[in-house]
Design an enzyme around this catalytic site. Sequence first.
Site, PDB file in Angstrom:
ATOM      1  CD  GLU A 133      -3.291   4.024   2.324  1.00 42.65           C
ATOM      2  OE1 GLU A 133      -2.271   4.611   1.868  1.00 42.65           O
ATOM      3  OE2 GLU A 133      -3.765   2.832   2.035  1.00 42.65           O
TER       4      GLU A 133
ATOM      5  CE  LYS B 184      -1.435   7.896  -0.191  1.00 40.59           C
ATOM      6  NZ  LYS B 184      -1.035   6.803   0.315  1.00 40.59           N
ATOM      7  CD  GLN B 185      -6.207   7.282  -1.704  1.00 40.86           C
ATOM      8  OE1 GLN B 185      -5.220   7.015  -1.359  1.00 40.86           O
ATOM      9  NE2 GLN B 185      -6.765   6.379  -2.417  1.00 40.86           N
TER      10      GLN B 185
ATOM     11  CD1 TRP C 221      -7.627   0.019  -2.293  1.00 38.17           C
ATOM     12  CD2 TRP C 221      -9.496   1.182  -2.354  1.00 38.17           C
ATOM     13  NE1 TRP C 221      -7.449   1.467  -2.440  1.00 38.17           N
ATOM     14  CE2 TRP C 221      -8.765   2.182  -2.500  1.00 38.17           C
ATOM     15  CE3 TRP C 221     -10.890   1.469  -2.441  1.00 38.17           C
ATOM     16  CZ2 TRP C 221      -9.213   3.517  -2.433  1.00 38.17           C
ATOM     17  CZ3 TRP C 221     -11.463   2.794  -2.314  1.00 38.17           C
ATOM     18  CH2 TRP C 221     -10.407   3.653  -2.409  1.00 38.17           C
ATOM     19  CG  ASP C 222      -5.016  -0.345  -5.830  1.00 37.23           C
ATOM     20  OD1 ASP C 222      -5.250  -0.308  -4.645  1.00 37.23           O
ATOM     21  OD2 ASP C 222      -4.121   0.389  -6.123  1.00 37.23           O
TER      22      ASP C 222
HETATM   23  C1  BGC Z   1      -3.227   4.398  -1.764  1.00 37.58           C
HETATM   24  C2  BGC Z   1      -3.959   3.092  -1.772  1.00 37.58           C
HETATM   25  C3  BGC Z   1      -3.773   2.154  -2.784  1.00 37.58           C
HETATM   26  C4  BGC Z   1      -2.214   1.609  -2.393  1.00 37.58           C
HETATM   27  C5  BGC Z   1      -1.946   0.469  -3.674  1.00 37.58           C
HETATM   28  C6  BGC Z   1      -1.717   3.740  -1.535  1.00 37.58           C
HETATM   29  O1  BGC Z   1      -0.717   4.745  -1.727  1.00 37.58           O
HETATM   30  O2  BGC Z   1      -3.343   5.394  -0.844  1.00 37.58           O
HETATM   31  O3  BGC Z   1      -5.465   3.510  -1.822  1.00 37.58           O
HETATM   32  O4  BGC Z   1      -4.725   1.068  -2.371  1.00 37.58           O
HETATM   33  O5  BGC Z   1      -1.463   2.697  -2.658  1.00 37.58           O
HETATM   34  O6  BGC Z   1      -2.111   1.186  -4.809  1.00 37.58           O
END
Ligand code: BGC
Length: 723
Positions: A468, A579-580, A326-327
């Site tokens: 996550e 985490k984010q 999704w980035d």
């Molecule tokens: C993040 C995800 C991201 C992925 C790739 C993960 O550590 O939590 O949101 O899509 O890294 O960058």
Amino acid sequence: MWTLSDTTFTARSQAHQETIYTIGNGYLCTRGAMEEGYPDDRRATFIHGVFDAAPIVVTELANAPDWLPVAIFLEGERFSMATGTVESFTRALDLRTGVLTRAVRWLSPGGRIATITFERFASLADEHLLCLSCRVTPEFDGSIEIQASLNGNTDNEGLAHWRWQAQGESNGAIYLSNRTRQSGADVALAMRTQVEGTGQCVEQAFWNVQNAPTKMLKFAAKAGETVAVNKFVSVFTSRDTAAVVERALQHADTAITWADALDANATAWAGEWERNDIIIEGDEEAQIAMRFNLYQMLIAAPRHDDRVNIGAKTLSGFGYRGHSFWDTEIFMLPLFIYTAPHIARNLLNYRYQRLPAARHKAAANGYEGAQFPWESADSGEEVTPTWVTHFADRTKMVRIWTGDIEIHISADIAYATCLYHRITGDDAWFIAKGAEIVLDTAKFWGARAEWNAAKDRYDINDVIGPDENHEHVNNNAYTNAMAQWNLRMAFTVLDWLKAHAPDVAAQITIALDLNEARLAHWREVIAKVLIHQEASGLIEQFEGFYKLRPVLMADLEPRSRSAQEIFGIEGANHVQAIKQPDVLMMQYLLRDNYSAETVRVNYDYYNPRTDLAYGSSLGPSIQAVMACEVGDSEGAYEHFIRAARADLRDVRGNAGDGIHAASAAGTWHSVVFGFAGLRVAPDGSGWTIRPRLPAHWKRLAFSFFLKGERQQVDITAQTFGTA
Ligand code: BGC
């Protein structure tokens, strides 16, 4: 402020330096490893779309044959910074033109001194052309030998993807062709050398070294005279043509001088910066970091290919194996939608073409519609690994659930599709492709939502949201709100299609079976999907979040590890360490649905619980925008600069694996939507800004395109907070 440079070389920081000195042209990227090679380098060239699988890993971008090797001998002594004495060293990347240079004054073990400079770039004017020059100015009279090679003996950190196919010499050019072992992709490189400078070339030879054809050039050099060799390499893959060797050789024949190649490249880059540059005055670090992050996005962006996507680590490292997440849609696409819509369209076409694979994934899980994979590579099938080794204990394996249940990506792709249409006004594309993405992902959500009779509502259970740290949660607010948005948007799209392309509306209604019963069901899900919001406006990140053990990041200080490392993968599930941004991410994307007060309440609650320092690199840039929204000016700058430095300063210690692309693109969001406060009207009819610049910034200027018209934003000290 366009130059990134350093004056020291240490083997310890090699991997990080290689990442940040990556060059590229949207067709391929090459890490900043040195021409002469060092034992622990992670030299790599990644070409968009050239994936290969191997029995022990999922598919990955194959590290292409190496076009860099140049070995230099001074009176038989091989140049290496690991021997002799490095009297001076400077390396510089000109972000304005993508040209990487290095100058080394070297004293050989035998006492000979020479200044050796290298210059390299991947031409943005001609994406099949790679240029490297090597200049040697000796301080002695004697022989200088330069061996320029193409090297097919490359691997992906130990895993060999290539089989040798052919090599040779033709009309003075040398070539090498290899084929990937599983996917059968061919790549051919052809190299032509040119001698420049005053040093006299006394001998040239072609050495047919197996899998490493080499051109040897010997000079009788005099002190103070410069020996110069230009190496032009052309690259073609079977994604471009069936006749890879012929095309590479033809291309290598094109007579071009170093100066002309440099010029054409600089002109092409000038056009890119004209659209993309962001000017920040009053903060040198922010200025150079901003340009660096934009540069990294620009070298990874496919300009002439709509069958590829950008990986989470761009084309700059082995991390995440070149897979897209999704980035792309949530972090990178907005940048391109607003500044380079043709690139955005290429990236969206990649998803459109992979709708069949997304339908397949949905069907395999028992759902209708299109479910996009969490990690995507060539085919569009799910390529998230199911098991990986534990980051802290390599004897343990960890089950990765994201490929199974981090399902919000389908709504994220629909979101970017609609944003592209809203900002560009590209109706033809939306009618032909975009609408189908939105409708088929809506169909997936309609099927995925579960009726909860006891509670008279729809649930979306067993998911992972953007945060996550918490797996297998029910009713993640972000996922549910984005699913609801996706379903609502489906109605808007259907109405719009009926008005603008009634034939297509009729066709798609039949093709996707959008019958009345289905639409009625969608209305039900929209009305009854659970998004738990308190009277105060606080939104629960998922069902049961409030019951987890409260943890504030401040309580964990001092620390140098992520909350997940501190609590362990299982332990982190049971505490409120995020985490984010998750709820805040949802409010960021669906900003118009929330009042300023609701945003503040959620920011105040979630900000202290979010691991912005050591959690995901995707967090800080968006948190900066939300901090601007609520007037937390200190927090806004702190989050922004953390994102801006992510790779330059190797904040997380893993920049050697490649650029954190979402963070790099995210800094554009921080500046444009945060500090400038750009808001485009929902129908794309106009825009406003609400500047909230950091106190020390004197000017912020950038441009963007709205419905094909270029818009300029120029905020100076006088307009702080007043626009
Ligand atoms: C993040 C995800 C991201 C992925 C790739 C993960 O550590 O939590 O949101 O899509 O890294 O960058």
